[in-house]
Scaffold this motif. Structure first.
Motif, PDB file in Angstrom:
ATOM      1  N   PRO A 128       1.464   4.021   7.831  1.00 24.13           N
ATOM      2  CA  PRO A 128       0.551   2.908   7.590  1.00 24.13           C
ATOM      3  C   PRO A 128       0.898   2.019   6.404  1.00 24.13           C
ATOM      4  CG  PRO A 128      -0.475   4.968   6.927  1.00 24.13           C
ATOM      5  CD  PRO A 128       0.839   5.313   7.576  1.00 24.13           C
ATOM      6  N   VAL A 129       1.439   2.602   5.307  1.00 27.84           N
ATOM      7  CA  VAL A 129       1.716   1.809   4.108  1.00 27.84           C
ATOM      8  C   VAL A 129       3.061   2.190   3.506  1.00 27.84           C
ATOM      9  CG1 VAL A 129      -0.702   1.367   3.498  1.00 27.84           C
ATOM     10  CG2 VAL A 129       0.420   3.436   2.665  1.00 27.84           C
ATOM     11  N   GLU A 130       3.536   1.343   2.597  1.00 29.10           N
ATOM     12  CA  GLU A 130       4.849   1.538   1.979  1.00 29.10           C
ATOM     13  C   GLU A 130       4.836   0.979   0.562  1.00 29.10           C
ATOM     14  OE1 GLU A 130       7.462   3.119   1.911  1.00 29.10           O
ATOM     15  OE2 GLU A 130       9.144   2.139   2.860  1.00 29.10           O
ATOM     16  N   ASP A 131       5.730   1.473  -0.281  1.00 27.39           N
ATOM     17  CA  ASP A 131       6.026   0.928  -1.606  1.00 27.39           C
ATOM     18  C   ASP A 131       4.817   0.831  -2.538  1.00 27.39           C
ATOM     19  OD1 ASP A 131       8.679   0.648  -0.804  1.00 27.39           O
ATOM     20  OD2 ASP A 131       8.341  -1.372  -0.055  1.00 27.39           O
ATOM     21  N   PRO A 132       4.200   1.967  -2.894  1.00 30.09           N
ATOM     22  CA  PRO A 132       3.037   1.908  -3.776  1.00 30.09           C
ATOM     23  C   PRO A 132       3.404   1.534  -5.214  1.00 30.09           C
ATOM     24  CG  PRO A 132       3.709   4.176  -3.487  1.00 30.09           C
ATOM     25  CD  PRO A 132       4.576   3.343  -2.561  1.00 30.09           C
ATOM     26  N   PHE A 133       2.513   0.814  -5.847  1.00 31.03           N
ATOM     27  CA  PHE A 133       2.561   0.580  -7.288  1.00 31.03           C
ATOM     28  C   PHE A 133       1.173   0.901  -7.810  1.00 31.03           C
ATOM     29  CE2 PHE A 133       1.838  -1.954 -11.086  1.00 31.03           C
ATOM     30  CZ  PHE A 133       2.898  -1.517 -11.871  1.00 31.03           C
ATOM     31  N   ILE A 134       1.055   1.854  -8.756  1.00 30.42           N
ATOM     32  CA  ILE A 134      -0.248   2.261  -9.255  1.00 30.42           C
ATOM     33  C   ILE A 134      -0.372   1.981 -10.742  1.00 30.42           C
ATOM     34  CG2 ILE A 134      -0.549   4.035  -7.483  1.00 30.42           C
ATOM     35  CD1 ILE A 134       0.077   6.131  -9.677  1.00 30.42           C
ATOM     36  N   TRP A 135      -1.618   1.789 -11.198  1.00 28.86           N
ATOM     37  CA  TRP A 135      -1.897   1.654 -12.625  1.00 28.86           C
ATOM     38  C   TRP A 135      -3.369   1.968 -12.871  1.00 28.86           C
ATOM     39  CZ3 TRP A 135      -1.828  -2.396  -9.286  1.00 28.86           C
ATOM     40  CH2 TRP A 135      -2.831  -3.363  -9.373  1.00 28.86           C
ATOM     41  N   TYR A 136      -3.714   2.162 -14.144  1.00 27.21           N
ATOM     42  CA  TYR A 136      -5.091   2.435 -14.560  1.00 27.21           C
ATOM     43  C   TYR A 136      -5.553   1.273 -15.422  1.00 27.21           C
ATOM     44  CZ  TYR A 136      -9.169   4.902 -16.309  1.00 27.21           C
ATOM     45  OH  TYR A 136     -10.457   5.269 -16.598  1.00 27.21           O
ATOM     46  N   GLN A 137      -6.721   0.721 -15.071  1.00 23.97           N
ATOM     47  CA  GLN A 137      -7.232  -0.452 -15.791  1.00 23.97           C
ATOM     48  C   GLN A 137      -8.747  -0.493 -15.696  1.00 23.97           C
ATOM     49  OE1 GLN A 137      -5.977  -4.124 -13.981  1.00 23.97           O
ATOM     50  NE2 GLN A 137      -6.642  -5.349 -15.707  1.00 23.97           N
ATOM     51  N   TYR A 158      -8.412   3.440 -11.202  1.00 24.50           N
ATOM     52  CA  TYR A 158      -7.024   3.425 -10.752  1.00 24.50           C
ATOM     53  C   TYR A 158      -6.905   2.334  -9.701  1.00 24.50           C
ATOM     54  CZ  TYR A 158      -6.603   7.913 -13.050  1.00 24.50           C
ATOM     55  OH  TYR A 158      -6.598   8.906 -13.991  1.00 24.50           O
ATOM     56  N   ARG A 159      -5.788   1.660  -9.713  1.00 26.76           N
ATOM     57  CA  ARG A 159      -5.538   0.618  -8.716  1.00 26.76           C
ATOM     58  C   ARG A 159      -4.156   0.837  -8.126  1.00 26.76           C
ATOM     59  NH1 ARG A 159      -9.150  -1.342 -12.282  1.00 26.76           N
ATOM     60  NH2 ARG A 159     -10.759  -2.722 -11.503  1.00 26.76           N
ATOM     61  N   ALA A 160      -4.012   0.438  -6.884  1.00 29.35           N
ATOM     62  CA  ALA A 160      -2.733   0.570  -6.192  1.00 29.35           C
ATOM     63  C   ALA A 160      -2.529  -0.635  -5.292  1.00 29.35           C
ATOM     64  CB  ALA A 160      -2.695   1.849  -5.353  1.00 29.35           C
ATOM     65  N   ILE A 161      -1.327  -1.180  -5.331  1.00 30.18           N
ATOM     66  CA  ILE A 161      -0.929  -2.222  -4.386  1.00 30.18           C
ATOM     67  C   ILE A 161       0.102  -1.590  -3.466  1.00 30.18           C
ATOM     68  CG2 ILE A 161       0.257  -4.421  -4.077  1.00 30.18           C
ATOM     69  CD1 ILE A 161      -0.869  -5.297  -6.753  1.00 30.18           C
ATOM     70  N   LEU A 162      -0.113  -1.724  -2.168  1.00 38.30           N
ATOM     71  CA  LEU A 162       0.816  -1.194  -1.168  1.00 38.30           C
ATOM     72  C   LEU A 162       1.044  -2.224  -0.075  1.00 38.30           C
ATOM     73  CD1 LEU A 162      -1.233   1.421  -1.982  1.00 38.30           C
ATOM     74  CD2 LEU A 162       0.554   2.526  -0.689  1.00 38.30           C
ATOM     75  N   LYS A 163       2.172  -2.098   0.591  1.00 40.10           N
ATOM     76  CA  LYS A 163       2.463  -2.941   1.743  1.00 40.10           C
ATOM     77  C   LYS A 163       1.812  -2.297   2.976  1.00 40.10           C
ATOM     78  CE  LYS A 163       6.766  -3.482   2.320  1.00 40.10           C
ATOM     79  NZ  LYS A 163       8.171  -3.451   2.698  1.00 40.10           N
ATOM     80  N   ALA A 172      -3.172  -2.080   9.203  1.00 45.33           N
ATOM     81  CA  ALA A 172      -4.018  -0.903   9.428  1.00 45.33           C
ATOM     82  C   ALA A 172      -5.263  -0.905   8.540  1.00 45.33           C
ATOM     83  CB  ALA A 172      -3.211   0.374   9.190  1.00 45.33           C
ATOM     84  N   PHE A 173      -5.211  -1.567   7.392  1.00 39.80           N
ATOM     85  CA  PHE A 173      -6.328  -1.555   6.450  1.00 39.80           C
ATOM     86  C   PHE A 173      -7.033  -2.894   6.324  1.00 39.80           C
ATOM     87  CE2 PHE A 173      -3.672   2.003   5.225  1.00 39.80           C
ATOM     88  CZ  PHE A 173      -4.610   3.008   5.098  1.00 39.80           C
ATOM     89  N   THR A 174      -6.492  -3.922   6.938  1.00 43.33           N
ATOM     90  CA  THR A 174      -7.124  -5.240   6.891  1.00 43.33           C
ATOM     91  C   THR A 174      -7.050  -5.864   8.282  1.00 43.33           C
ATOM     92  OG1 THR A 174      -5.150  -6.591   6.473  1.00 43.33           O
ATOM     93  CG2 THR A 174      -6.191  -5.552   4.560  1.00 43.33           C
ATOM     94  N   THR A 175      -7.689  -6.973   8.440  1.00 40.63           N
ATOM     95  CA  THR A 175      -7.574  -7.726   9.695  1.00 40.63           C
ATOM     96  C   THR A 175      -6.538  -8.828   9.566  1.00 40.63           C
ATOM     97  OG1 THR A 175      -9.362  -9.190   8.996  1.00 40.63           O
ATOM     98  CG2 THR A 175      -9.971  -7.272  10.334  1.00 40.63           C
ATOM     99  N   LEU A 209       0.012  -7.247   1.810  1.00 45.52           N
ATOM    100  CA  LEU A 209      -0.310  -6.385   0.683  1.00 45.52           C
ATOM    101  C   LEU A 209      -1.789  -6.019   0.694  1.00 45.52           C
ATOM    102  CD1 LEU A 209       1.678  -8.055  -2.220  1.00 45.52           C
ATOM    103  CD2 LEU A 209       2.301  -6.038  -0.891  1.00 45.52           C
ATOM    104  N   VAL A 210      -2.075  -4.788   0.233  1.00 50.76           N
ATOM    105  CA  VAL A 210      -3.448  -4.314   0.141  1.00 50.76           C
ATOM    106  C   VAL A 210      -3.669  -3.764  -1.267  1.00 50.76           C
ATOM    107  CG1 VAL A 210      -5.126  -2.652   1.023  1.00 50.76           C
ATOM    108  CG2 VAL A 210      -3.499  -3.692   2.584  1.00 50.76           C
ATOM    109  N   LEU A 211      -4.807  -4.086  -1.853  1.00 47.10           N
ATOM    110  CA  LEU A 211      -5.200  -3.552  -3.143  1.00 47.10           C
ATOM    111  C   LEU A 211      -6.234  -2.457  -2.905  1.00 47.10           C
ATOM    112  CD1 LEU A 211      -5.358  -3.597  -6.278  1.00 47.10           C
ATOM    113  CD2 LEU A 211      -7.143  -5.345  -6.019  1.00 47.10           C
TER     114      LEU A 211
END
Length: 106
Positions: free
Chosen positions: A64-73, A77-82, A87-90, A95-97
């Motif tokens: 479903p997703v690829e190439d995560p980037f995570i951080w804490y802010q 916790y936040r993550a951007i993935l392809k 699968a997670f949006t219409t 990219l999905v946050l």
């Protein structure tokens, strides 16, 4: 197979890593499903303790997703993935946050 790690420091000074792994649903290196999992450590270089529950999963997709980037802010916790299939949006592939309070449940 384990690849594509993304690591962030947690508020308590330990580290959280999201990484990609490939399951053994089918034979061979491309067996699938492709999943992302969580591991924690006292240092950014490990050793890491792996957790068995995959994250960023959705029914009907083996990748479903690829190439995560995570951080804490700001307390989350936040993550951007392809999103490989929409699968997670219409919006289709893009990219999905994601947000999480603990880094384990997204």
């Amino acid at each position: 197979m384990v690849s594509n790690p993304s690591i962030t420091q947690r508020p308590d000074g330990t580290y959280l890593m999201v990484y990609k792994a490939v399951g053994k649903k089918k034979p061979g290196i491309m067996g699938g499903p492709v999943v992302h999992c969580i591991a924690t450590s006292q240092t950014p270089t490990g050793p890491f303790k792996k957790y068995d529950k995959p994250v960023f999963v959705t029914e009907g997709y083996d990748f479903p997703v690829e190439d995560p980037f995570i951080w804490y802010q700001n307390g989350k916790y936040r993550a951007i993935l392809k999103d490989m299939h929409g699968a997670f949006t219409t919006a289709g592939r893009g990219l999905v946050l994601f947000e999480s309070n603990d880094g384990f449940d997204w």
